[in-house]
Structures are given as C-alpha cells and as structure tokens.
Motif scaffolding. Structure first.
Motif, short mmCIF file in Angstrom:
data_model
loop_
_atom_site.label_atom_id
_atom_site.label_comp_id
_atom_site.label_asym_id
_atom_site.label_seq_id
_atom_site.Cartn_x
_atom_site.Cartn_y
_atom_site.Cartn_z
N PRO A 26 19.40 -56.21 58.40
CA PRO A 26 20.74 -55.99 58.93
C PRO A 26 21.26 -57.23 59.65
O PRO A 26 20.50 -58.01 60.21
N SER A 27 22.57 -57.38 59.60
CA SER A 27 23.22 -58.48 60.30
C SER A 27 24.68 -58.10 60.52
O SER A 27 25.06 -56.94 60.35
N TYR A 28 25.49 -59.07 60.86
CA TYR A 28 26.89 -58.84 61.18
C TYR A 28 27.61 -58.24 59.98
O TYR A 28 27.66 -58.83 58.91
N ILE A 29 28.18 -57.07 60.15
CA ILE A 29 28.77 -56.31 59.04
C ILE A 29 29.98 -57.01 58.43
O ILE A 29 30.31 -56.78 57.26
N LEU A 30 30.65 -57.89 59.16
CA LEU A 30 31.82 -58.57 58.63
C LEU A 30 31.50 -59.40 57.40
O LEU A 30 32.34 -59.56 56.50
N TYR A 31 30.28 -59.95 57.31
CA TYR A 31 29.93 -60.78 56.16
C TYR A 31 30.15 -60.03 54.85
O TYR A 31 30.75 -60.55 53.91
N LYS A 32 29.65 -58.82 54.78
CA LYS A 32 29.79 -58.01 53.56
C LYS A 32 31.26 -57.66 53.32
O LYS A 32 31.74 -57.70 52.18
N THR A 33 31.99 -57.36 54.38
CA THR A 33 33.40 -57.03 54.27
C THR A 33 34.19 -58.21 53.71
O THR A 33 35.08 -58.03 52.86
N LEU A 34 33.88 -59.42 54.16
CA LEU A 34 34.58 -60.60 53.66
C LEU A 34 34.35 -60.80 52.16
O LEU A 34 35.27 -61.18 51.44
N ALA A 35 33.14 -60.54 51.71
CA ALA A 35 32.86 -60.63 50.28
C ALA A 35 33.71 -59.62 49.51
O ALA A 35 34.33 -59.94 48.49
N GLN A 36 33.77 -58.40 50.02
CA GLN A 36 34.54 -57.35 49.36
C GLN A 36 36.03 -57.71 49.31
O GLN A 36 36.69 -57.49 48.29
N LEU A 37 36.56 -58.29 50.38
CA LEU A 37 37.97 -58.68 50.41
C LEU A 37 38.28 -59.76 49.38
O LEU A 37 39.40 -59.84 48.87
N GLN A 38 37.30 -60.58 49.06
CA GLN A 38 37.47 -61.63 48.06
C GLN A 38 37.22 -61.12 46.64
O GLN A 38 37.36 -61.87 45.68
N GLY A 39 36.81 -59.86 46.52
CA GLY A 39 36.44 -59.35 45.21
C GLY A 39 35.13 -59.92 44.73
O GLY A 39 34.83 -59.97 43.54
N ALA A 40 34.33 -60.39 45.70
CA ALA A 40 33.03 -60.99 45.39
C ALA A 40 31.92 -59.96 45.56
O ALA A 40 32.13 -58.87 46.10
#
Length: 196
Positions: A31-45
């Motif tokens: 586990p780590s900072y949840i924003l990392y995964k969210t940023l990937a999703q926002l980029q469609g990555a």
C-alpha cells in the motif's frame, strides 16, 4: 517548478501527464499513497501495484522492465507505513528501470535520509517535496520538484500557466530559509529504514 494551489499533488499530476499516456503503464508500491493510482486512471493509463514484502521492503519485480512502463512512483517515507527506502536502494532501482522514477518525499523532513542528491547522479530520478507537513503550511499548499533541467523543460510544457501566486512563493521562501525551526519544534523522528 512549484505550485501554490495544490501542493505536491499538483506536481504528481504534472509528472503523470508528462510521462504517461493512455494505455501505458505506471507502477507504484502497495500500500501507498492512493493518489498515484487515481492519476493513472485519470490519464487512461494502467496502474501496476507491486506489494511490499511483510518487512516493508520492495520485491525485485518493482525494478523490472515491462512493456509500456513509463513512470514509477515511490513514496519515501511511505504513507501509510512510515518506512523508507534507502538512497542507495533508490539509486539501484533507478539504474534498473527503463523509465523515470519519482521519489515522493512529502514526509522527508521526518526521516534520517533523503534522495535529493540522487537527482545529480541519475537523470531518471525526480524528487517531489511538500511544505504542508513538517513546515506546517498545509493551508498554503506549496509543493515543488527537483529534477534535471531537461526534465523540468518537459514538465513546464504541461503545467498550468499561473499555478503559483506571489504570497505562496514568499511564504515558502521564508519557511525554507528558516531551517533552524524544524529541529527546534521536535518534528523529526526516525521511521524504520528498509531496502529492496
């Protein structure tokens, strides 16, 4: 590069937009900072989470090459565990990775070591910082990144035109100029250090 509205979260957004495109891969520990995964999703990555070992060290596959891997995030100290990855291990990781590595040091002032010096040693390493935690400027929301000039040139291309105001810059400069304040307030502690 700095930001006066969204702190180091905006730096993470800018870095993600710069390096990761739709369908490409962003790697992060879990586990780590949840924003990392969210940023990937926002980029469609795609976000690839690599689980920490029970002792909070990183497995070897965290540094493995992968098709379309464009960026790796690593918080040190990590949130939520408070554990760190030594600068030596971060350098080894960057040497093996085929892409940039952003070391998120939002809590670096609470650790015994940091990775700022590594930016000069490996062009793939970037370090983000925040004044929200140890400098007690959460309401100011001021974050910054340390990276090679060529990397900064690319980041500037995708950042907002006016993302930092004069008041934020003045307050951040005053806070950074008063380094005696940090140890005087007893804000330092030593989280356990781990390697990979």
């Amino acid at each position: 590069m700095d930001h006066g509205r969204n702190g180091s979260d905006d730096v993470l957004t800018i870095v993600t937009r710069t390096f990761v495109g739709q369908g490409q891969l962003l790697r992060l520990p879990f586990p780590s900072y949840i924003l990392y995964k969210t940023l990937a999703q926002l980029q469609g990555a795609r976000a690839e989470e690599v689980r920490f070992r029970p002792d909070w060290s990183l497995p070897e596959e965290f540094a493995a090459a992968a098709p379309d891997l464009r960026l790796v995030f690593l918080a040190s100290p990590n949130s939520p565990s408070g554990t760190t990855v030594s600068p030596e291990m971060v350098l080894r990781l960057a040497e093996r990775l085929p892409c940039p590595l952003l070391v998120d040091e939002a809590y670096a002032d609470f650790a015994e070591t940091n990775c700022l010096d590594l930016v000069a040693r490996n062009e793939k390493i970037m370090v983000s910082r925040s004044l929200s935690k140890s400098y007690a400027l959460a309401g100011l929301r001021f974050g910054y990144i340390v990276a090679r000039p060529r990397v900064i040139e690319q980041l500037v291309k995708v950042k907002d035109s006016y993302n930092c105001d004069a008041v934020s810059i003045a307050a951040a400069a005053a806070a950074l100029g008063d380094q005696a304040w940090l140890p005087a307030t007893g804000r330092r502690f030593s989280p356990p250090g781990v390697g990979f």
